[in-house]
Design an enzyme around this catalytic site. Structure first.
Site, PDB file in Angstrom:
ATOM      1  N   ASN A  42      48.813   7.839 -12.567  1.00 34.80           N
ATOM      2  CA  ASN A  42      48.987   6.445 -11.909  1.00 34.80           C
ATOM      3  C   ASN A  42      47.557   5.935 -11.768  1.00 34.80           C
ATOM      4  O   ASN A  42      46.541   6.692 -11.113  1.00 34.80           O
ATOM      5  CB  ASN A  42      50.008   6.479 -10.818  1.00 34.80           C
ATOM      6  N   ILE A  43      47.359   4.579 -11.882  1.00 35.39           N
ATOM      7  CA  ILE A  43      46.446   3.861 -11.604  1.00 35.39           C
ATOM      8  C   ILE A  43      46.868   2.693 -10.717  1.00 35.39           C
ATOM      9  O   ILE A  43      47.111   1.701 -11.290  1.00 35.39           O
ATOM     10  CB  ILE A  43      45.499   3.398 -12.916  1.00 35.39           C
ATOM     11  N   GLU A  44      46.390   2.802  -9.441  1.00 36.57           N
ATOM     12  CA  GLU A  44      46.663   1.533  -8.567  1.00 36.57           C
ATOM     13  C   GLU A  44      45.996   0.440  -8.393  1.00 36.57           C
ATOM     14  O   GLU A  44      44.748   0.606  -9.089  1.00 36.57           O
ATOM     15  CB  GLU A  44      47.193   2.133  -7.218  1.00 36.57           C
ATOM     16  N   GLU A  55      53.047   7.633 -16.620  1.00 35.46           N
ATOM     17  CA  GLU A  55      53.846   7.732 -17.942  1.00 35.46           C
ATOM     18  C   GLU A  55      53.311   6.726 -18.641  1.00 35.46           C
ATOM     19  O   GLU A  55      53.247   6.962 -20.051  1.00 35.46           O
ATOM     20  CB  GLU A  55      55.310   7.416 -17.410  1.00 35.46           C
ATOM     21  N   CYS A  93      58.951   2.231 -16.914  1.00 35.34           N
ATOM     22  CA  CYS A  93      58.541   3.362 -17.713  1.00 35.34           C
ATOM     23  C   CYS A  93      59.603   3.759 -18.588  1.00 35.34           C
ATOM     24  O   CYS A  93      59.439   4.127 -20.083  1.00 35.34           O
ATOM     25  CB  CYS A  93      58.152   4.683 -17.016  1.00 35.34           C
TER      26      CYS A  93
HETATM   27  N1  THU Z   1      54.744   6.229 -10.006  1.00 39.17           N
HETATM   28  C1  THU Z   1      54.236   6.639 -11.186  1.00 39.17           C
HETATM   29  O1  THU Z   1      53.176   6.904 -11.707  1.00 39.17           O
HETATM   30  N2  THU Z   1      55.274   7.041 -12.128  1.00 39.17           N
HETATM   31  C2  THU Z   1      56.658   7.179 -11.605  1.00 39.17           C
HETATM   32  O2  THU Z   1      57.655   7.617 -12.618  1.00 39.17           O
HETATM   33  C3  THU Z   1      56.922   6.599 -10.344  1.00 39.17           C
HETATM   34  C4  THU Z   1      55.876   5.908  -9.602  1.00 39.17           C
HETATM   35  C5  THU Z   1      53.392   5.683  -9.076  1.00 39.17           C
HETATM   36  C6  THU Z   1      53.143   4.158  -9.153  1.00 39.17           C
HETATM   37  C7  THU Z   1      52.703   4.134  -7.795  1.00 39.17           C
HETATM   38  O3  THU Z   1      51.129   4.257  -8.230  1.00 39.17           O
HETATM   39  C8  THU Z   1      53.151   5.201  -6.832  1.00 39.17           C
HETATM   40  O4  THU Z   1      53.589   6.141  -8.094  1.00 39.17           O
HETATM   41  C9  THU Z   1      53.992   5.007  -5.973  1.00 39.17           C
HETATM   42  O5  THU Z   1      55.174   4.268  -6.398  1.00 39.17           O
END
Ligand code: THU
Length: 135
Positions: A42-44, A55, A93
């Site tokens: 994940n990349i915020e 994903e 996703c």
């Molecule tokens: N997140 C994911 O990368 N995949 C998921 O299936 C659920 C949520 C990430 C998004 C965000 O950066 C963090 O988790 C908290 O929601």
């Protein structure tokens, strides 16, 4: 399919997660039918809304490299410093997966680091919208 090896790649990908806002770190490993694996984290973003899930990072990497035949995805997630727990994919996703993956063949593997739970995409997104009516 070596499920544990795919989970290990998701765990490794999670180390790259950029999540300074939620501190929730996610890794994914997408297995293609030809055996190629694309990983993602994940990349915020400060805007929050521009955040990309692990994903989708993996799927978009794969599609942008010309891959399109997918067999399974392993996903791991947890708050930083806490033990892994089962981390089901978010709704966006799941919708993106329906674009590229077969509802009954594609497997979604969740792991808590010790054990795995395996679902089909249809389990995860029944009655999904598919504009091309391939479902
Ligand atoms: N997140 C994911 O990368 N995949 C998921 O299936 C659920 C949520 C990430 C998004 C965000 O950066 C963090 O988790 C908290 O929601």
């Amino acid at each position: 399919m070596d499920i544990k090896a795919l989970v290990d790649q998701a765990i490794e990908a999670r180390e790259k997660a950029y999540a300074p806002y939620s501190e929730f770190l996610v890794g994914a490993a997408l297995l293609c039918k030809d055996g190629t694996v694309y990983t993602g984290c994940n990349i915020e973003n400060a805007s929050y809304g521009a955040t990309n899930c692990a994903e989708r990072t993996a799927i978009f990497k794969a599609v942008s490299e010309g891959a399109g035949e997918f067999k399974a995805i392993a996903i791991v997630g947890a708050k930083q410093g806490e033990p892994l727990d089962y981390c089901p994919p978010c709704g966006i996703c799941r919708q993106v997966m329906t674009e590229f993956c077969d509802l009954d063949e594609f497997k979604i593997i969740l792991s808590d680091g010790d054990n795995e739970r395996v679902y089909t995409l249809r389990d995860m997104i029944p009655y999904s919208f598919d504009n091309l009516d391939r479902g």
